[in-house]
Write an enzyme that holds these catalytic residues in place. Structure first.
Site, PDB file in Angstrom:
ATOM      1  N   LYS A 155      27.909  56.785  66.181  1.00 58.25           N
ATOM      2  CA  LYS A 155      29.114  56.970  65.480  1.00 58.25           C
ATOM      3  C   LYS A 155      30.461  57.601  66.175  1.00 58.25           C
ATOM      4  O   LYS A 155      31.584  57.158  66.024  1.00 58.25           O
ATOM      5  CB  LYS A 155      29.235  57.224  64.100  1.00 58.25           C
ATOM      6  CG  LYS A 155      28.526  56.048  63.317  1.00 58.25           C
ATOM      7  CD  LYS A 155      27.967  56.602  61.886  1.00 58.25           C
ATOM      8  CE  LYS A 155      26.984  55.440  61.192  1.00 58.25           C
ATOM      9  NZ  LYS A 155      26.330  55.766  60.116  1.00 58.25           N
ATOM     10  N   SER A 167      23.058  57.004  64.023  1.00 55.99           N
ATOM     11  CA  SER A 167      24.315  57.367  63.621  1.00 55.99           C
ATOM     12  C   SER A 167      24.997  58.411  64.710  1.00 55.99           C
ATOM     13  O   SER A 167      26.555  58.387  64.432  1.00 55.99           O
ATOM     14  CB  SER A 167      24.381  58.093  62.250  1.00 55.99           C
ATOM     15  OG  SER A 167      24.457  57.068  61.245  1.00 55.99           O
ATOM     16  N   TYR A 177      26.512  63.647  56.978  1.00 54.79           N
ATOM     17  CA  TYR A 177      26.641  63.129  55.708  1.00 54.79           C
ATOM     18  C   TYR A 177      26.966  63.909  54.642  1.00 54.79           C
ATOM     19  O   TYR A 177      27.644  64.895  54.874  1.00 54.79           O
ATOM     20  CB  TYR A 177      25.447  62.074  55.510  1.00 54.79           C
ATOM     21  CG  TYR A 177      24.803  61.649  56.524  1.00 54.79           C
ATOM     22  CD1 TYR A 177      25.488  60.684  57.283  1.00 54.79           C
ATOM     23  CD2 TYR A 177      23.440  62.058  57.156  1.00 54.79           C
ATOM     24  CE1 TYR A 177      24.538  59.807  58.496  1.00 54.79           C
ATOM     25  CE2 TYR A 177      22.775  61.445  58.078  1.00 54.79           C
ATOM     26  CZ  TYR A 177      23.625  60.494  58.878  1.00 54.79           C
ATOM     27  OH  TYR A 177      23.060  59.873  59.986  1.00 54.79           O
ATOM     28  N   VAL A 219      19.406  58.722  61.951  1.00 50.94           N
ATOM     29  CA  VAL A 219      18.099  58.565  61.108  1.00 50.94           C
ATOM     30  C   VAL A 219      16.891  58.699  62.113  1.00 50.94           C
ATOM     31  O   VAL A 219      15.650  58.273  61.743  1.00 50.94           O
ATOM     32  CB  VAL A 219      18.242  57.373  60.285  1.00 50.94           C
ATOM     33  CG1 VAL A 219      18.937  57.536  58.998  1.00 50.94           C
ATOM     34  CG2 VAL A 219      18.346  56.068  60.831  1.00 50.94           C
ATOM     35  N   TYR A 269      26.667  46.446  66.737  1.00 49.15           N
ATOM     36  CA  TYR A 269      26.575  47.512  66.050  1.00 49.15           C
ATOM     37  C   TYR A 269      24.941  47.987  66.352  1.00 49.15           C
ATOM     38  O   TYR A 269      24.659  49.220  66.279  1.00 49.15           O
ATOM     39  CB  TYR A 269      26.915  47.679  64.402  1.00 49.15           C
ATOM     40  CG  TYR A 269      26.614  48.836  63.859  1.00 49.15           C
ATOM     41  CD1 TYR A 269      27.456  50.211  63.671  1.00 49.15           C
ATOM     42  CD2 TYR A 269      25.497  48.900  62.755  1.00 49.15           C
ATOM     43  CE1 TYR A 269      27.094  51.017  62.781  1.00 49.15           C
ATOM     44  CE2 TYR A 269      25.077  49.934  62.232  1.00 49.15           C
ATOM     45  CZ  TYR A 269      25.878  51.246  62.202  1.00 49.15           C
ATOM     46  OH  TYR A 269      25.547  51.969  61.380  1.00 49.15           O
TER      47      TYR A 269
END
Ligand SMILES: NC(=O)CC[C@H](N)C(=O)O
Length: 308
Positions: free
Chosen positions: A68, A65, A244, A262, A192
């Protein structure tokens, strides 16, 4: 400069490492299961020739992540804010990173670019005639920020996620139905999962964090790698959504813009200060590195890094 004491950093790593026993490595992407739960490493980059390191810093890991933030930077540079934010919102969510629940709310666009749905929408906007070209844009951005041309992606981890990404597939099909995603879903997932599998060390991450922290400028080349206003957008999302549904507590305890993945990676960007890269694959229930967060909290308290 915070003038880090190397021995102190090593002690902090040993102390924070104790938290790892309470965490688990991610297993929903099968290839991530191989990580050693006990690993903890940190790099703190403060500009040319000033990188303090401690722990197993030679370990490589995938961005997951953390990517991102980078795909958002590239999409914003490629398409501009109005296009990007017509497809993805700017609000934090109290739900887990892979939740589908808020997508059904009108106007059916994902809440922010740091959750999976939002990140998938953002990645779909990167400019390029082919998926290879789009991935190439992302990789050259990473090469430019780190100065490390050898960075690529881990094919086994990318493939392992691609084969098992049923939840991300459903997010994509839902968004395709509602016009948020316009490109082909399988192609997007292939891109992705490769983006998430970009492989770095803590030092690479710290250097990317440093660019974001310091107005988007590269200290060694002097190049404006990211326009200033975009660097600000990235830091703001890192503060409000970077951890998050643990972002609020993290802001209180640590108080620096940061993004986790993660794999157990964490990237922090202290405005006008250091860029920090951490790797600790034991995760807590929100999917954040348990020892990584403890380490960043200790560092923030010791060197008064909170921006609040
Ligand atoms: N939290 C994460 O790091 C999630 C990234 C991962 N590749 C996924 O989409 O599930």
């Amino acid at each position: 400069m915070i003038c880090l004491d190397r021995l102190m950093l090593e002690e902090m790593v040993l102390e924070a490492k104790k938290c790892s026993v309470a965490g688990e490595v991610a297993d929903y992407i099968p290839a991530l299961k191989k990580a050693n739960k006990d690993t903890l490493a940190i790099a703190v980059f403060e500009g040319e020739n000033t990188c303090s390191i401690a722990g197993e810093v030679e370990e490589k890991f995938t961005l997951q992540s953390i990517s991102k933030v980078l795909s958002l930077a590239v999409a914003l540079m490629d398409r501009g804010e109005s296009t990007v934010f017509s497809k993805v919102g700017m609000e934090p969510t109290g739900d887990p990173f892979n939740s589908i629940i808020k997508l059904e709310h009108s106007p059916s666009k994902p809440l922010n670019p740091m959750i999976n749905a939002g990140a998938l929408a953002v990645t779909s906007l990167i400019v390029g005639d082919t998926m290879e070209e789009k991935l190439g844009r992302l990789l050259s951005f990473v090469h430019e920020c780190t100065g490390n041309q050898n960075i690529g992606y881990d094919e086994e981890i990318a493939q392992s996620e691609y084969e098992t990404a049923f939840l991300n597939r459903s997010l994509c099909y839902f968004m395709k139905q509602h016009g948020v995603i316009e490109i082909e879903v399988e192609e997007l997932l292939s891109l992705y999962t490769k983006q998430c599998a970009i492989e770095v060390t803590c030092e690479d991450l710290a250097k990317i964090g440093y660019v974001i922290a310091n107005e988007g400028k590269h200290i060694e080349t002097g190049r404006q790698v990211i326009p200033l206003h975009i660097a600000r957008v990235l830091k703001t999302f890192m503060v409000t959504c970077g951890m998050y549904n643990a972002s609020g507590e993290f802001a209180i305890r640590v108080g620096v813009p940061a993004k986790s993945g993660v794999s157990g990676g964490m990237m922090a960007a202290v405005p006008y200060g250091p860029g920090i890269g951490i790797y600790g694959p034991a995760l807590d229930e929100t999917g954040n590195s348990i020892a990584g967060m403890a380490l960043l909290e200790a560092l923030s308290k010791r060197y008064d890094l909170s921006i609040f």
